[in-house]
Design a protein around this motif. Structure first.
Motif, PDB file in Angstrom:
ATOM      1  N   ASN A  25       0.843  -1.202   0.000  1.00  0.00           N
ATOM      2  CA  ASN A  25       0.000   0.000   0.000  1.00  0.00           C
ATOM      3  C   ASN A  25       0.881   1.255   0.000  1.00  0.00           C
ATOM      4  O   ASN A  25       1.625   1.492   0.944  1.00  0.00           O
ATOM      5  CB  ASN A  25      -0.926   0.005   1.216  1.00  0.00           C
ATOM      6  N   ALA A  80      -2.773  -7.777  -3.180  1.00  0.00           N
ATOM      7  CA  ALA A  80      -3.229  -6.448  -3.579  1.00  0.00           C
ATOM      8  C   ALA A  80      -2.080  -5.453  -3.626  1.00  0.00           C
ATOM      9  O   ALA A  80      -1.230  -5.428  -2.740  1.00  0.00           O
ATOM     10  CB  ALA A  80      -4.301  -5.945  -2.614  1.00  0.00           C
ATOM     11  N   GLN A  82      -2.068  -1.517  -3.681  1.00  0.00           N
ATOM     12  CA  GLN A  82      -3.061  -0.474  -3.460  1.00  0.00           C
ATOM     13  C   GLN A  82      -2.442   0.918  -3.510  1.00  0.00           C
ATOM     14  O   GLN A  82      -1.226   1.084  -3.412  1.00  0.00           O
ATOM     15  CB  GLN A  82      -3.731  -0.689  -2.109  1.00  0.00           C
ATOM     16  N   SER A 150      -4.502  -1.323  -7.888  1.00  0.00           N
ATOM     17  CA  SER A 150      -5.107  -0.005  -7.897  1.00  0.00           C
ATOM     18  C   SER A 150      -4.942   0.653  -9.263  1.00  0.00           C
ATOM     19  O   SER A 150      -3.928   0.460  -9.942  1.00  0.00           O
ATOM     20  CB  SER A 150      -4.435   0.874  -6.823  1.00  0.00           C
TER      21      SER A 150
END
Length: 182
Positions: A25, A80, A82, A150
């Motif tokens: 992230n 993920a 992000q 993302s």
């Protein structure tokens, strides 16, 4: 020692070990040069980011081995990337991200400055291909598998960008780039 605290500590560590979520992230912004990340959550993951630059010789790539092991097909897994991760970078970026079990991911770049002809052995060429495992037929799964990237990630970056994201069981992925300058 308080037994309640001991029990909470043990339960907390057990749930952390059972986590099959790999999340990046807002990381790696404005990277420069050679930047490689391997992130894995779960069991028995193999990951490699290989970079080889040679002058007048041969560069070789990685050889991935077969993974064996029983895995619960109902596991939940999430990988993920992000936020604004890896934005506005410049250079060679390799990201391997896996969640679950028995996943293999490779990013390989091979650059050689060679004054003469170069031959490549068949075994080197075979390493750049991935095939299904012999026992990778239709396995019933009840768990959830999720891969997320993302829409802001990687924007404004330039150069070689290699990304492998895997959520599940027994996935094999490879990104390879070979450049020979004569």
């Amino acid at each position: 020692m308080n037994r309640t605290l001991l029990l909470l500590a043990l339960l907390g560590s057990a749930s952390a070990m059972a986590d099959n979520n790999a999340v990046i992230n807002n990381s790696g912004k404005d990277y420069r040069g050679n930047f490689s990340i391997n992130q894995a959550a779960g069991n028995q993951q193999q990951q490699a980011n290989n970079r080889a630059v040679t002058l007048g010789g041969q560069a070789t790539t990685v050889n991935i081995q077969r993974l064996d092991g029983q895995v619960d097909p109902s596991l939940n897994a999430k990988a993920a990337i992000q936020g604004a991760s890896f934005t506005n970078g410049n250079g060679m970026l390799g990201v391997n991200q896996a969640a679950g079990a028995n996943n293999q991911t490779v990013n390989a770049v091979r650059i050689s400055v060679n004054p003469g002809p170069q031959s490549i052995d068949d075994s080197v060429l075979l390493q750049q291909n991935t095939t299904q495992l012999t026992d990778s037929g239709l396995t019933p799964t009840t768990g959830s598998r999720l891969v997320v990237t993302s829409d802001q990630a990687f924007t404004g970056s330039r150069g070689v960008i290699q990304v492998n994201q895997s959520a599940g069981v027994g996935n094999r992925m490879a990104n390879t780039l070979g450049i020979t300058i004569k």
